[in-house]
Design a protein around this motif. Sequence first.
Motif, PDB file in Angstrom:
ATOM      1  N   LEU A  99       0.868  -1.167   0.000  1.00 32.90           N
ATOM      2  CA  LEU A  99       0.000   0.000   0.000  1.00 32.90           C
ATOM      3  C   LEU A  99       0.908   1.220   0.000  1.00 32.90           C
ATOM      4  O   LEU A  99       1.680   1.422   0.937  1.00 32.90           O
ATOM      5  N   ASP A 100       0.849   2.034  -1.028  1.00 34.91           N
ATOM      6  CA  ASP A 100       1.750   3.181  -1.127  1.00 34.91           C
ATOM      7  C   ASP A 100       1.269   4.343  -0.257  1.00 34.91           C
ATOM      8  O   ASP A 100       0.171   4.324   0.303  1.00 34.91           O
ATOM      9  N   ALA A 101       2.094   5.364  -0.171  1.00 37.89           N
ATOM     10  CA  ALA A 101       1.830   6.503   0.703  1.00 37.89           C
ATOM     11  C   ALA A 101       0.458   7.114   0.457  1.00 37.89           C
ATOM     12  O   ALA A 101       0.041   7.283  -0.691  1.00 37.89           O
ATOM     13  N   ALA A 102      -0.232   7.421   1.555  1.00 35.95           N
ATOM     14  CA  ALA A 102      -1.507   8.141   1.515  1.00 35.95           C
ATOM     15  C   ALA A 102      -2.591   7.446   0.701  1.00 35.95           C
ATOM     16  O   ALA A 102      -3.521   8.081   0.224  1.00 35.95           O
ATOM     17  N   ALA A 103      -2.491   6.121   0.579  1.00 33.01           N
ATOM     18  CA  ALA A 103      -3.453   5.389  -0.254  1.00 33.01           C
ATOM     19  C   ALA A 103      -4.900   5.642   0.167  1.00 33.01           C
ATOM     20  O   ALA A 103      -5.791   5.756  -0.681  1.00 33.01           O
ATOM     21  N   PHE A 104      -5.154   5.727   1.471  1.00 36.96           N
ATOM     22  CA  PHE A 104      -6.506   5.984   1.971  1.00 36.96           C
ATOM     23  C   PHE A 104      -6.551   7.259   2.828  1.00 36.96           C
ATOM     24  O   PHE A 104      -7.429   7.414   3.671  1.00 36.96           O
ATOM     25  N   PHE A 105      -5.637   8.146   2.571  1.00 42.75           N
ATOM     26  CA  PHE A 105      -5.545   9.378   3.355  1.00 42.75           C
ATOM     27  C   PHE A 105      -6.861  10.168   3.303  1.00 42.75           C
ATOM     28  O   PHE A 105      -7.438  10.383   2.236  1.00 42.75           O
ATOM     29  N   GLY A 106      -7.326  10.578   4.474  1.00 41.01           N
ATOM     30  CA  GLY A 106      -8.506  11.438   4.516  1.00 41.01           C
ATOM     31  C   GLY A 106      -9.821  10.758   4.204  1.00 41.01           C
ATOM     32  O   GLY A 106     -10.811  11.441   3.934  1.00 41.01           O
ATOM     33  N   CYS A 107      -9.853   9.423   4.258  1.00 40.75           N
ATOM     34  CA  CYS A 107     -11.130   8.714   4.074  1.00 40.75           C
ATOM     35  C   CYS A 107     -11.853   8.754   5.422  1.00 40.75           C
ATOM     36  O   CYS A 107     -11.845   7.782   6.199  1.00 40.75           O
ATOM     37  N   SER A 108     -12.469   9.873   5.702  1.00 37.61           N
ATOM     38  CA  SER A 108     -12.965  10.182   7.038  1.00 37.61           C
ATOM     39  C   SER A 108     -14.127   9.306   7.502  1.00 37.61           C
ATOM     40  O   SER A 108     -14.404   9.222   8.702  1.00 37.61           O
ATOM     41  N   GLU A 109     -14.801   8.625   6.576  1.00 41.71           N
ATOM     42  CA  GLU A 109     -15.922   7.756   6.940  1.00 41.71           C
ATOM     43  C   GLU A 109     -15.551   6.274   6.910  1.00 41.71           C
ATOM     44  O   GLU A 109     -16.399   5.418   7.155  1.00 41.71           O
ATOM     45  N   LEU A 110     -14.294   5.966   6.606  1.00 45.38           N
ATOM     46  CA  LEU A 110     -13.859   4.571   6.538  1.00 45.38           C
ATOM     47  C   LEU A 110     -13.976   3.923   7.914  1.00 45.38           C
ATOM     48  O   LEU A 110     -13.364   4.382   8.882  1.00 45.38           O
ATOM     49  N   VAL A 111     -14.764   2.857   7.990  1.00 44.03           N
ATOM     50  CA  VAL A 111     -15.027   2.179   9.251  1.00 44.03           C
ATOM     51  C   VAL A 111     -14.251   0.874   9.358  1.00 44.03           C
ATOM     52  O   VAL A 111     -13.731   0.530  10.418  1.00 44.03           O
ATOM     53  N   LYS A 112     -14.161   0.142   8.226  1.00 47.97           N
ATOM     54  CA  LYS A 112     -13.531  -1.176   8.273  1.00 47.97           C
ATOM     55  C   LYS A 112     -12.662  -1.389   7.048  1.00 47.97           C
ATOM     56  O   LYS A 112     -13.035  -1.042   5.929  1.00 47.97           O
ATOM     57  N   VAL A 113     -11.487  -1.992   7.265  1.00 50.59           N
ATOM     58  CA  VAL A 113     -10.611  -2.374   6.165  1.00 50.59           C
ATOM     59  C   VAL A 113     -10.050  -3.760   6.459  1.00 50.59           C
ATOM     60  O   VAL A 113      -9.738  -4.091   7.601  1.00 50.59           O
ATOM     61  N   THR A 114      -9.979  -4.589   5.426  1.00 52.38           N
ATOM     62  CA  THR A 114      -9.438  -5.940   5.562  1.00 52.38           C
ATOM     63  C   THR A 114      -8.106  -6.017   4.839  1.00 52.38           C
ATOM     64  O   THR A 114      -8.013  -5.710   3.652  1.00 52.38           O
ATOM     65  N   LEU A 115      -7.057  -6.420   5.559  1.00 53.42           N
ATOM     66  CA  LEU A 115      -5.706  -6.485   5.008  1.00 53.42           C
ATOM     67  C   LEU A 115      -5.298  -7.946   4.820  1.00 53.42           C
ATOM     68  O   LEU A 115      -5.421  -8.752   5.743  1.00 53.42           O
TER      69      LEU A 115
END
Length: 208
Positions: free
Chosen positions: A77-93
Motif C-alpha cells: 500500500l503506497d503513501a496516503a493510499a486511503f488518506f482522509g477517508c474520514s468515513e472509513l469504518v472497516k478495512v481488511t488487510l
Amino acid sequence: DEGGCFVSEYNGNDTDVIIPDEYEGKKVVRIAGSAFFGNENITSVKLGTNVKNIGAAAFAGCTSLKSAELGDALVSLDAAAFFGCSELVKVTLPQKLGSIGVDCFAGCESLEKVVYCGDQSSWSLMNIGANNETIDDKLELADGASFVKILYQGNCNANISWRIGGDGVLVIAGEGAIPDYEFDDIPWKEYTDEIYGIVVEEGIDIVG
C-alpha cells in the motif's frame, strides 16, 4: 504491468466498486496512484484477487468510503493510499501485505476495525510508515485469535525478529539460529524488566 493491466482512473457512478480479477483477458494487477482521488460517491471497494499494489493517494479523499476489502494478492500500500477517508469504518488487510506507506490511513478518524488475515508474527514484520497510528488499537486477526499490541520490536538478524507485547511476553520468530549474545548485547536488554515470559516460535533451530 507484469503482463497485466491496471486501473488508471475511475469515471463510473457505482457506489459499491468491485475491481475484477481480469479485464479483457488480462489480470488487473495494480490500482494506479490517485485513481479514485477525491471521489465522494463510492461507499465500498473490493479488490480482485490479482491486485498486488495500490498506488499513492489512490483512494485519498474518498470521504464517503466506509469499507475496503483488499485482495489476497496485495503486497504493498503506497503513501496516503486511503488518506482522509474520514468515513472509513472497516478495512481488511491480506496476509501477503508487506508494507503500508506513510500516511496511508492518516485522517481515517472513523476507523473502527482493521482485520488482518495473517498472524501476529507476520504483522510484526510489516513495514509500516509514519502517521498510521490510527490502526494500532483497531487491529483484529481474521481467525478470531486475540491480537496482542506490540510495544517493542526489532531484529536479531535478517531472518529472525523479536517483539514484546503488552502481555509481557518476548516472542522470537523466524528461521535459523539466534546469535550467541553477551548480556550487554541482547537487543531487548533495556526492556528485560518488562518481560514475564518467552516464546520461541517454530523455525528457530538453535538458541545460542
